[in-house]
Design an enzyme around this catalytic site. Structure first.
Site, PDB file in Angstrom:
ATOM      1  N   SER A  48       0.843  -1.205   0.000  1.00 33.54           N
ATOM      2  CA  SER A  48       0.000   0.000   0.000  1.00 33.54           C
ATOM      3  C   SER A  48       0.872   1.246   0.000  1.00 33.54           C
ATOM      4  O   SER A  48       0.385   2.347   0.265  1.00 33.54           O
ATOM      5  CB  SER A  48      -0.911   0.005   1.234  1.00 33.54           C
ATOM      6  OG  SER A  48      -0.135   0.018   2.424  1.00 33.54           O
ATOM      7  N   ASN A 131      -0.778  -2.545  13.302  1.00 34.58           N
ATOM      8  CA  ASN A 131      -2.243  -2.467  13.402  1.00 34.58           C
ATOM      9  C   ASN A 131      -2.715  -1.238  14.176  1.00 34.58           C
ATOM     10  O   ASN A 131      -3.603  -0.506  13.725  1.00 34.58           O
ATOM     11  CB  ASN A 131      -2.790  -3.743  14.045  1.00 34.58           C
ATOM     12  CG  ASN A 131      -2.504  -4.975  13.202  1.00 34.58           C
ATOM     13  OD1 ASN A 131      -2.020  -4.850  12.077  1.00 34.58           O
ATOM     14  ND2 ASN A 131      -2.794  -6.143  13.728  1.00 34.58           N
ATOM     15  N   THR A 176     -43.261  21.682  -6.311  1.00 34.13           N
ATOM     16  CA  THR A 176     -43.252  20.319  -5.783  1.00 34.13           C
ATOM     17  C   THR A 176     -43.522  19.430  -6.993  1.00 34.13           C
ATOM     18  O   THR A 176     -44.257  19.835  -7.910  1.00 34.13           O
ATOM     19  CB  THR A 176     -44.336  20.088  -4.708  1.00 34.13           C
ATOM     20  OG1 THR A 176     -45.613  20.351  -5.280  1.00 34.13           O
ATOM     21  CG2 THR A 176     -44.142  20.994  -3.491  1.00 34.13           C
ATOM     22  N   HIS A 177     -42.932  18.278  -7.026  1.00 36.57           N
ATOM     23  CA  HIS A 177     -43.020  17.379  -8.193  1.00 36.57           C
ATOM     24  C   HIS A 177     -42.582  18.101  -9.470  1.00 36.57           C
ATOM     25  O   HIS A 177     -43.049  17.764 -10.565  1.00 36.57           O
ATOM     26  CB  HIS A 177     -44.442  16.831  -8.379  1.00 36.57           C
ATOM     27  CG  HIS A 177     -45.060  16.358  -7.109  1.00 36.57           C
ATOM     28  ND1 HIS A 177     -44.839  15.101  -6.597  1.00 36.57           N
ATOM     29  CD2 HIS A 177     -45.860  17.000  -6.215  1.00 36.57           C
ATOM     30  CE1 HIS A 177     -45.500  14.977  -5.452  1.00 36.57           C
ATOM     31  NE2 HIS A 177     -46.119  16.119  -5.194  1.00 36.57           N
ATOM     32  N   SER A 296     -20.563  24.489 -25.444  1.00 34.31           N
ATOM     33  CA  SER A 296     -20.627  23.294 -26.277  1.00 34.31           C
ATOM     34  C   SER A 296     -19.553  23.408 -27.346  1.00 34.31           C
ATOM     35  O   SER A 296     -19.284  24.501 -27.843  1.00 34.31           O
ATOM     36  CB  SER A 296     -22.009  23.190 -26.918  1.00 34.31           C
ATOM     37  OG  SER A 296     -21.952  22.350 -28.045  1.00 34.31           O
ATOM     38  N   LYS A 302     -24.586  27.833 -26.761  1.00 37.26           N
ATOM     39  CA  LYS A 302     -24.803  27.153 -25.488  1.00 37.26           C
ATOM     40  C   LYS A 302     -23.995  27.713 -24.326  1.00 37.26           C
ATOM     41  O   LYS A 302     -22.833  28.085 -24.473  1.00 37.26           O
ATOM     42  CB  LYS A 302     -24.450  25.666 -25.638  1.00 37.26           C
ATOM     43  CG  LYS A 302     -25.391  24.907 -26.553  1.00 37.26           C
ATOM     44  CD  LYS A 302     -26.683  24.558 -25.870  1.00 37.26           C
ATOM     45  CE  LYS A 302     -26.543  23.218 -25.175  1.00 37.26           C
ATOM     46  NZ  LYS A 302     -27.744  22.912 -24.417  1.00 37.26           N
ATOM     47  N   GLU A 309     -23.745  20.057 -12.669  1.00 38.58           N
ATOM     48  CA  GLU A 309     -23.962  18.652 -13.045  1.00 38.58           C
ATOM     49  C   GLU A 309     -22.859  17.768 -12.460  1.00 38.58           C
ATOM     50  O   GLU A 309     -23.110  16.634 -12.033  1.00 38.58           O
ATOM     51  CB  GLU A 309     -24.024  18.529 -14.571  1.00 38.58           C
ATOM     52  CG  GLU A 309     -25.295  19.169 -15.137  1.00 38.58           C
ATOM     53  CD  GLU A 309     -25.229  19.437 -16.636  1.00 38.58           C
ATOM     54  OE1 GLU A 309     -24.268  18.999 -17.287  1.00 38.58           O
ATOM     55  OE2 GLU A 309     -26.149  20.103 -17.140  1.00 38.58           O
ATOM     56  N   TYR A 336      -7.521  -8.099  13.265  1.00 43.39           N
ATOM     57  CA  TYR A 336      -7.024  -7.366  12.107  1.00 43.39           C
ATOM     58  C   TYR A 336      -6.987  -8.287  10.903  1.00 43.39           C
ATOM     59  O   TYR A 336      -6.599  -9.456  10.995  1.00 43.39           O
ATOM     60  CB  TYR A 336      -5.606  -6.810  12.334  1.00 43.39           C
ATOM     61  CG  TYR A 336      -5.089  -6.118  11.086  1.00 43.39           C
ATOM     62  CD1 TYR A 336      -5.340  -4.770  10.850  1.00 43.39           C
ATOM     63  CD2 TYR A 336      -4.413  -6.836  10.087  1.00 43.39           C
ATOM     64  CE1 TYR A 336      -4.924  -4.149   9.680  1.00 43.39           C
ATOM     65  CE2 TYR A 336      -3.991  -6.220   8.910  1.00 43.39           C
ATOM     66  CZ  TYR A 336      -4.251  -4.878   8.716  1.00 43.39           C
ATOM     67  OH  TYR A 336      -3.857  -4.261   7.558  1.00 43.39           O
ATOM     68  N   GLN A 341      -6.591  -2.677   4.745  1.00 47.25           N
ATOM     69  CA  GLN A 341      -5.683  -1.826   3.969  1.00 47.25           C
ATOM     70  C   GLN A 341      -6.424  -1.141   2.815  1.00 47.25           C
ATOM     71  O   GLN A 341      -5.979  -0.130   2.301  1.00 47.25           O
ATOM     72  CB  GLN A 341      -4.524  -2.672   3.433  1.00 47.25           C
ATOM     73  CG  GLN A 341      -3.469  -1.901   2.694  1.00 47.25           C
ATOM     74  CD  GLN A 341      -2.193  -2.716   2.521  1.00 47.25           C
ATOM     75  OE1 GLN A 341      -1.433  -2.918   3.461  1.00 47.25           O
ATOM     76  NE2 GLN A 341      -1.962  -3.212   1.311  1.00 47.25           N
TER      77      GLN A 341
HETATM   78  N1  ARG Z   1      -0.664  -1.427   5.540  1.00 51.77           N
HETATM   79  C1  ARG Z   1      -1.444  -2.109   6.532  1.00 51.77           C
HETATM   80  C2  ARG Z   1      -2.840  -1.477   6.576  1.00 51.77           C
HETATM   81  O1  ARG Z   1      -3.017  -0.449   6.050  1.00 51.77           O
HETATM   82  C3  ARG Z   1      -0.792  -1.995   7.836  1.00 51.77           C
HETATM   83  C4  ARG Z   1      -1.138  -3.072   8.810  1.00 51.77           C
HETATM   84  C5  ARG Z   1      -0.506  -4.351   8.495  1.00 51.77           C
HETATM   85  N2  ARG Z   1      -0.780  -5.276   9.553  1.00 51.77           N
HETATM   86  C6  ARG Z   1      -0.738  -6.593   9.379  1.00 51.77           C
HETATM   87  N3  ARG Z   1      -1.052  -7.298  10.419  1.00 51.77           N
HETATM   88  N4  ARG Z   1      -0.454  -7.137   8.250  1.00 51.77           N
HETATM   89  O2  ARG Z   1      -3.747  -2.043   7.103  1.00 51.77           O
END
Ligand code: ARG
Length: 511
Positions: A48, A131, A176-177, A296, A302, A309, A336, A341
């Site tokens: 990540s 964690n 309304t509507h 446009s 336009k 939008e 966890y 992630q």
């Molecule tokens: N990159 C992980 C997350 O965002 C960090 C935690 C990883 N912990 C684990 N037990 N693998 O959740």
């Protein structure tokens, strides 16, 4: 195990962490991961690191607070703490892009610290897990984003209030509507959105209170034998309280759900405003500033309300975020799982998208021109004053239901090119239905006034109604509410800034 002083590898022999990370320069392998799980086809799938740029600064703050606390608790020696803190400053200066490869920002920063400090850098991760670390980082970053969003929403409300004051008497058709219903004013319409945004602000502030709690010190989920001071890291990070149960604190992302839900609700508010303006623009009831319009590529005449939008369309981003988040979290067992992630991104996408929407929607309304004559003329379309006429008869003692029938019958008798019956036509129907001439109930002048959209608005001076006096009262309530929310925002920003300064001061003691 509260006395950790003699376990400090900077003064004594390196512990396990030191042995495990002896060689800081392993090329592709990070010092934290070592040879295990270092490569393979799923490496980038697992990582990540790129997404984590968003929490890079948060992670540095969390690391600093944790290290300061570890030193204060004698879990890590002062000298080692100082070296780690200096390394963190250096990591910050070189930036997220310079981090070594890693599964995530936590691992990469730790590797970068160990590269700089040597094996003792590995003491940074004492008494914690990624964690509790990542949970703290997400909360730390999210609260800043929520404060920015709140500021944007409060600013938008101020802009809407300016419009309300300027267009206090600008009569316009209300629907309304999407059918002509009753005349109202631009001020009354715009205040309706200020009031909705006020609730959106309250929902965000409410979510903030539950975001701003400290999960750090929960470790993986099951606590730690080290004598950590969770109140202290809360204080250093500006968290208002400690998320107590360590299993919940590491696992929960309900604060993301709550926030994204508030964001999706806000987006829904904005989508209504945007839709109103799009419809108004199509009828020539509003003239958007060029800055908020588009053209446009083929049709030269336009001028399109594309910005609104897009505001309407971005509601999908927020609702998708909420949906994605809830789907991600559903059924995850304690404590966890790596699914988590992928949770944060839904909230980030939603909040980024909608923060921009708020500013654009308010800007479009604030800079628009409201063509008073066109609006007033349109306010009579489709006998929109009918309810006022029925109200007038009812005020003279005719049961409202009977009055409703009389006016409905007069409306049914209208020619295609007529907007409203005149006095004579109403009189005829009324006399038929009531058995008495209309003048027994209302005089001609009062009735003709009720047929006039300006008078029709002026009649409706009930609390919260569109009559200018009632609008003044709403403006004043809204001004108070804006001031209160401004203060609530400033209060939270002050607390966060104070914590940032406190953390910096503490870190500097180790220099
Ligand atoms: N990159 C992980 C997350 O965002 C960090 C935690 C990883 N912990 C684990 N037990 N693998 O959740």
């Amino acid at each position: 195990m509260s006395d950790g002083g003699d376990r400090d590898a900077s003064e004594a022999d390196g512990g396990d962490a030191a042995d495990a990370s002896g060689d800081a320069d392993r090329g592709d392998e990070t010092v934290v991961r070592r040879e295990r799980f270092a490569g393979g086809p799923a490496r980038s799938f697992l990582s990540s690191l790129a997404d984590d740029e968003r929490i890079f600064a948060a992670d540095l703050a969390v690391d600093r607070a944790h290290v300061v606390m570890l030193a204060e608790q004698d879990i890590v020696g002062r000298e080692t703490a100082g070296e780690i803190l200096a390394a963190l400053d250096d990591v910050e200066a070189t930036g997220h892009g310079a981090l070594p490869d890693g599964e995530d920002v936590h691992e990469a920063i730790e590797s970068a610290v160990i590269e700089r400090v040597g094996p003792d850098g590995g003491k940074m991760h004492t008494a914690r897990s990624r964690n509790d670390e990542v949970a703290a980082c997400i909360r730390y970053r999210l609260r800043a984003d929520v404060l920015d969003l709140i500021e944007t929403v409060v600013g938008a409300r101020e802009q809407l209030l300016d419009v309300a004051r300027a267009e206090r008497e600008t009569v316009m058709p209300g629907y309304t509507h999407l059918q002509p219903a009753q005349p109202t004013t631009v001020a009354h319409w715009v205040l309706s959105y200020e009031q909705a945004l006020r609730r959106d602000t309250a929902r965000l502030l409410d979510a903030y209170a539950r975001i701003n709690q400290n999960p750090l010190g929960s470790a993986a989920f099951a606590g730690t034998p080290f004598d950590v001071d969770r109140e202290r890291t809360a204080e250093l990070l500006g968290f208002d309280s400690v998320a107590e149960n360590s299993m919940d604190a590491s696992a929960t992302r309900d604060f993301l759900v709550e926030t994204t839900s508030a964001v999706a609700t806000l987006a829904t508010t904005l989508s209504g405003l945007a839709e109103d303006v799009v419809v108004m623009a199509s009828k020539g009831h509003v003239d958007l500033h060029d800055d908020y319009s588009s053209t446009s590529s083929i049709m030269p005449q336009k001028k399109n309300p594309d910005t609104l939008e897009l505001v309407r369309g971005r509601t999908g981003d927020a609702v998708a975020g909420l949906n994605g988040l809830l789907t991600n979290l559903k059924g995850q067992p304690r404590a966890y799982n790596r699914d988590l992630q992928r949770a944060g991104r839904h909230a980030w996408d939603a909040i980024d998208s909608v923060t921009e929407s708020v500013a654009v929607a308010a800007g479009a309304v604030a800079t628009a021109d409201w063509p008073a004559e066109t609006l007033e003329a349109a306010a009579s379309d489709g006998f929109a004053t009918a309810t006022g006429v029925a109200d007038l008869l009812a005020m003279a003692g005719v049961p409202f239901r009977t009055a409703h029938e009389v006016v409905a019958e007069a409306a049914a008798g209208l020619e295609a090119d007529e907007d409203a019956p005149d006095y004579a036509a109403l009189s005829a129907v009324a006399e038929d239905a009531l058995g008495d001439p209309l003048s027994t109930y209302v005089d001609r002048e009062a009735l003709e006034a009720a047929l006039d959209p300006v008078e029709s608005v002026a009649m409706r001076d009930s609390r919260g109604g569109p009559a200018p006096d009632a609008v003044d009262a709403q403006v004043s309530t809204a001004e108070d509410a804006v001031a209160i929310d401004d203060e609530a925002l400033a209060d939270r920003r002050r607390a966060v800034d104070r914590a940032d300064e406190r953390l910096r001061t503490e870190v500097d003691r180790y220099a």
